[in-house]
Design a protein around this motif. Structure first.
Motif, short mmCIF file in Angstrom:
data_model
loop_
_atom_site.label_atom_id
_atom_site.label_comp_id
_atom_site.label_asym_id
_atom_site.label_seq_id
_atom_site.Cartn_x
_atom_site.Cartn_y
_atom_site.Cartn_z
N HIS A 1 7.88 50.75 17.78
CA HIS A 1 8.16 51.98 18.52
C HIS A 1 8.37 53.01 17.41
N ALA A 2 7.30 53.73 17.05
CA ALA A 2 7.28 54.49 15.80
C ALA A 2 8.12 55.75 15.80
N GLY A 3 8.32 56.36 16.93
CA GLY A 3 9.06 57.62 16.91
C GLY A 3 8.35 58.61 16.00
N THR A 4 9.07 59.16 15.04
CA THR A 4 8.47 60.14 14.12
C THR A 4 8.11 59.53 12.77
N ALA A 5 8.31 58.23 12.59
CA ALA A 5 8.01 57.59 11.30
C ALA A 5 6.51 57.60 11.04
N ALA A 6 6.14 57.90 9.81
CA ALA A 6 4.73 57.90 9.40
C ALA A 6 4.37 56.49 8.96
N LEU A 7 3.82 55.72 9.90
CA LEU A 7 3.48 54.33 9.64
C LEU A 7 1.97 54.16 9.63
N ASP A 8 1.50 53.20 8.86
CA ASP A 8 0.10 52.80 8.89
C ASP A 8 0.05 51.44 9.55
N PRO A 9 -0.30 51.38 10.84
CA PRO A 9 -0.22 50.12 11.58
C PRO A 9 -1.23 49.06 11.13
N THR A 10 -2.10 49.41 10.19
CA THR A 10 -3.05 48.42 9.66
C THR A 10 -2.59 47.84 8.33
N ALA A 11 -1.52 48.39 7.76
CA ALA A 11 -0.99 47.90 6.48
C ALA A 11 0.00 46.76 6.73
N GLU A 12 0.43 46.14 5.65
CA GLU A 12 1.38 45.04 5.76
C GLU A 12 2.75 45.52 6.21
N LEU A 13 3.42 44.70 7.01
CA LEU A 13 4.80 44.93 7.44
C LEU A 13 5.58 43.67 7.10
N GLU B 1 14.83 54.84 11.96
CA GLU B 1 13.56 55.45 11.57
C GLU B 1 12.43 55.02 12.49
N PHE B 2 12.48 53.78 12.94
CA PHE B 2 11.58 53.31 13.99
C PHE B 2 12.14 52.03 14.57
N GLY B 3 11.50 51.53 15.62
CA GLY B 3 11.92 50.29 16.24
C GLY B 3 10.85 49.22 16.06
N ALA B 4 11.27 47.98 16.10
CA ALA B 4 10.34 46.85 16.00
C ALA B 4 10.90 45.69 16.81
N LEU B 5 10.02 44.77 17.14
CA LEU B 5 10.42 43.55 17.85
C LEU B 5 9.32 42.52 17.72
N GLY B 6 9.70 41.27 17.89
CA GLY B 6 8.75 40.17 17.98
C GLY B 6 8.69 39.72 19.43
N SER B 7 7.51 39.74 20.01
CA SER B 7 7.36 39.45 21.44
C SER B 7 6.87 38.02 21.68
N SER B 8 7.36 37.46 22.78
CA SER B 8 6.76 36.23 23.29
C SER B 8 5.43 36.60 23.95
N ASP B 9 4.60 35.62 24.22
CA ASP B 9 3.34 35.90 24.91
C ASP B 9 3.59 36.55 26.26
N GLU B 10 4.66 36.13 26.95
CA GLU B 10 4.97 36.67 28.27
C GLU B 10 5.38 38.14 28.22
N GLY B 11 5.91 38.59 27.10
CA GLY B 11 6.39 39.96 26.99
C GLY B 11 5.37 40.98 26.51
N LEU B 12 4.22 40.53 26.05
CA LEU B 12 3.25 41.45 25.43
C LEU B 12 2.90 42.63 26.33
N ALA B 13 2.54 42.37 27.58
CA ALA B 13 2.15 43.45 28.49
C ALA B 13 3.32 44.36 28.82
N PHE B 14 4.51 43.80 28.95
CA PHE B 14 5.71 44.59 29.25
C PHE B 14 5.95 45.63 28.16
N TYR B 15 5.95 45.21 26.90
CA TYR B 15 6.21 46.14 25.80
C TYR B 15 5.09 47.16 25.66
N ALA B 16 3.85 46.72 25.81
CA ALA B 16 2.72 47.65 25.72
C ALA B 16 2.82 48.72 26.81
N ALA B 17 3.22 48.33 28.01
CA ALA B 17 3.36 49.29 29.11
C ALA B 17 4.46 50.31 28.84
#
Length: 182
Positions: free
Chosen positions: A160-172, A112-128
């Motif tokens: 990585h939301a794909g087509t999932a209807a997520l509220d990125p400001t709500a709790e996960l 339904e969607f993707g998720a991950l926990g990033s290290s500080d070093e990976g933040l820019a990589f995933y955002a890009a």
């Protein structure tokens, strides 16, 4: 394709050859100073993308495993990315992008969607790559205390939301596991 370039292999944990599994684990231990057996365990049971040199050295790895994340009152079936690493001497060659492209393809077709926990070093990589940092609070569903906040993870969880209807400001909220819950 040149014979000296790494080859890409995508396989479920059950289909990895013993030497591939050993080489992937060794790469992660070289790449992360704080790697633990729990971290390795988190990579298992899903699909791995490996880039391997003809010598056998695994120079890049990423895995996607199924997890349940709670959001907006429901449990979502999520492709959770684990163990993304590139051999230090092989960085900046697109190898991280190559293994991530494979796990993103799997996420897009199977979850339904993707998720991950990033290290500080990976933040820019995933955002890009188009992954978006989760803006809301993060938490974990524990076996004894119910839902507890994980404020140290706020800002390092990406989706990585794909087509999932997520509220990125709500709790996960993530499901419980030993070691780092995110």
């Amino acid at each position: 394709m040149s014979a000296h370039l790494p080859t890409l292999r995508v396989a479920h944990t059950a289909d990895l050859e013993p030497d591939e599994r050993t080489a992937a684990r060794a790469l992660l231990y070289r790449a992360f100073d704080d790697m633990t057996e729990d971290d390795w365990e988190h990579c298992l049971g899903g699909v791995h993308a490996l880039l391997r040199e003809p010598s056998g050295l695994v120079v890049a790895h990423a895995a996607v495993v199924q997890r349940r994340l709670l959001h907006l009152g429901r449990a979502w079936r999520v492709g959770y990315v684990e163990g993304v690493a590139v051999e230090a001497s092989h960085r900046r060659r697109g190898y991280g992008g190559a293994v991530m492209a494979e796990v993103e393809r799997i996420i897009d077709r199977a979850y339904e969607f993707g998720a991950l926990g990033s290290s500080d070093e990976g933040l820019a990589f995933y955002a890009a790559r188009g992954w978006r940092p989760w803006q809301g609070p993060t938490s974990a569903l524990t076996p004894t205390a119910g839902v507890i906040r994980t404020p140290d993870e706020d800002g390092s969880v990406f989706v990585h939301a794909g087509t999932a209807a997520l509220d990125p400001t709500a709790e996960l909220t993530c499901d419980w596991r030993d070691g780092d819950v995110w």
